[in-house]
Design a protein around this motif. Structure first.
Motif, mmCIF file in Angstrom:
data_model
loop_
_atom_site.group_PDB
_atom_site.id
_atom_site.type_symbol
_atom_site.label_atom_id
_atom_site.label_comp_id
_atom_site.label_asym_id
_atom_site.label_seq_id
_atom_site.Cartn_x
_atom_site.Cartn_y
_atom_site.Cartn_z
ATOM 1 N N LEU A 40 0.829 -1.205 0.000
ATOM 2 C CA LEU A 40 0.000 0.000 0.000
ATOM 3 C C LEU A 40 0.866 1.258 0.000
ATOM 4 O O LEU A 40 1.985 1.251 0.505
ATOM 5 C CB LEU A 40 -0.916 0.009 1.228
ATOM 6 C CG LEU A 40 -1.855 -1.186 1.353
ATOM 7 C CD1 LEU A 40 -2.621 -1.124 2.670
ATOM 8 C CD2 LEU A 40 -2.808 -1.268 0.177
ATOM 9 N N PHE A 41 0.310 2.334 -0.540
ATOM 10 C CA PHE A 41 0.992 3.622 -0.612
ATOM 11 C C PHE A 41 0.331 4.571 0.395
ATOM 12 O O PHE A 41 -0.737 5.115 0.117
ATOM 13 C CB PHE A 41 0.898 4.196 -2.027
ATOM 14 C CG PHE A 41 1.576 3.342 -3.052
ATOM 15 C CD1 PHE A 41 2.923 3.513 -3.331
ATOM 16 C CD2 PHE A 41 0.866 2.366 -3.740
ATOM 17 C CE1 PHE A 41 3.558 2.727 -4.282
ATOM 18 C CE2 PHE A 41 1.499 1.576 -4.690
ATOM 19 C CZ PHE A 41 2.853 1.752 -4.956
ATOM 20 N N PRO A 42 0.943 4.785 1.574
ATOM 21 C CA PRO A 42 0.350 5.627 2.613
ATOM 22 C C PRO A 42 0.486 7.119 2.323
ATOM 23 O O PRO A 42 1.465 7.571 1.720
ATOM 24 C CB PRO A 42 1.154 5.273 3.868
ATOM 25 C CG PRO A 42 1.866 3.999 3.544
ATOM 26 C CD PRO A 42 2.086 4.033 2.068
ATOM 27 N N VAL A 43 -0.525 7.864 2.770
ATOM 28 C CA VAL A 43 -0.537 9.321 2.670
ATOM 29 C C VAL A 43 -0.854 9.872 4.056
ATOM 30 O O VAL A 43 -1.756 9.382 4.743
ATOM 31 C CB VAL A 43 -1.590 9.811 1.658
ATOM 32 C CG1 VAL A 43 -1.612 11.336 1.590
ATOM 33 C CG2 VAL A 43 -1.334 9.222 0.283
ATOM 34 N N LEU A 44 -0.107 10.898 4.449
ATOM 35 C CA LEU A 44 -0.271 11.515 5.765
ATOM 36 C C LEU A 44 -0.839 12.924 5.636
ATOM 37 O O LEU A 44 -0.513 13.640 4.701
ATOM 38 C CB LEU A 44 1.085 11.646 6.462
ATOM 39 C CG LEU A 44 2.004 10.443 6.501
ATOM 40 C CD1 LEU A 44 3.355 10.835 7.083
ATOM 41 C CD2 LEU A 44 1.368 9.338 7.305
ATOM 42 N N TYR A 45 -1.662 13.320 6.605
ATOM 43 C CA TYR A 45 -2.090 14.712 6.695
ATOM 44 C C TYR A 45 -0.912 15.596 7.100
ATOM 45 O O TYR A 45 -0.785 16.716 6.664
ATOM 46 C CB TYR A 45 -3.191 14.887 7.743
ATOM 47 C CG TYR A 45 -4.545 14.439 7.282
ATOM 48 C CD1 TYR A 45 -5.323 15.263 6.493
ATOM 49 C CD2 TYR A 45 -5.060 13.204 7.650
ATOM 50 C CE1 TYR A 45 -6.575 14.876 6.072
ATOM 51 C CE2 TYR A 45 -6.313 12.800 7.234
ATOM 52 C CZ TYR A 45 -7.070 13.637 6.444
ATOM 53 O OH TYR A 45 -8.313 13.241 6.027
#
Length: 76
Positions: A40-45
């Protein structure tokens, strides 16, 4: 910084990029992190120096944008 508010993790990199750009345009200090062991490719705020700062930001995000946001505690 070791405390990160997760926006999501995506199977397709293009979806992660789209979310990253959307969050950046909304004023978040969004980040993408490398693909994880699950593919998976995580994205952070955003990332925070203390748990207190991260918790405060998470609560605001959960109220206004994403009730499923959570804190990742990890040195990146």
């Amino acid at each position: 910084m070791s405390y990160h508010i997760m926006a999501g993790a995506f199977r397709e990199e293009k979806n992660a990029q789209r979310t990253f750009e959307k969050l950046s345009n909304q004023g978040y200090k969004a980040r993408r992190i490398p693909q994880n062991k699950y593919g998976l490719f995580p994205v952070l705020y955003g990332s925070y120096a203390t748990f207190t700062e991260a918790e405060k930001a998470k609560q605001e995000i959960q109220k206004t944008v994403n009730p499923d946001a959570w804190i990742l505690i990890e040195s990146l």
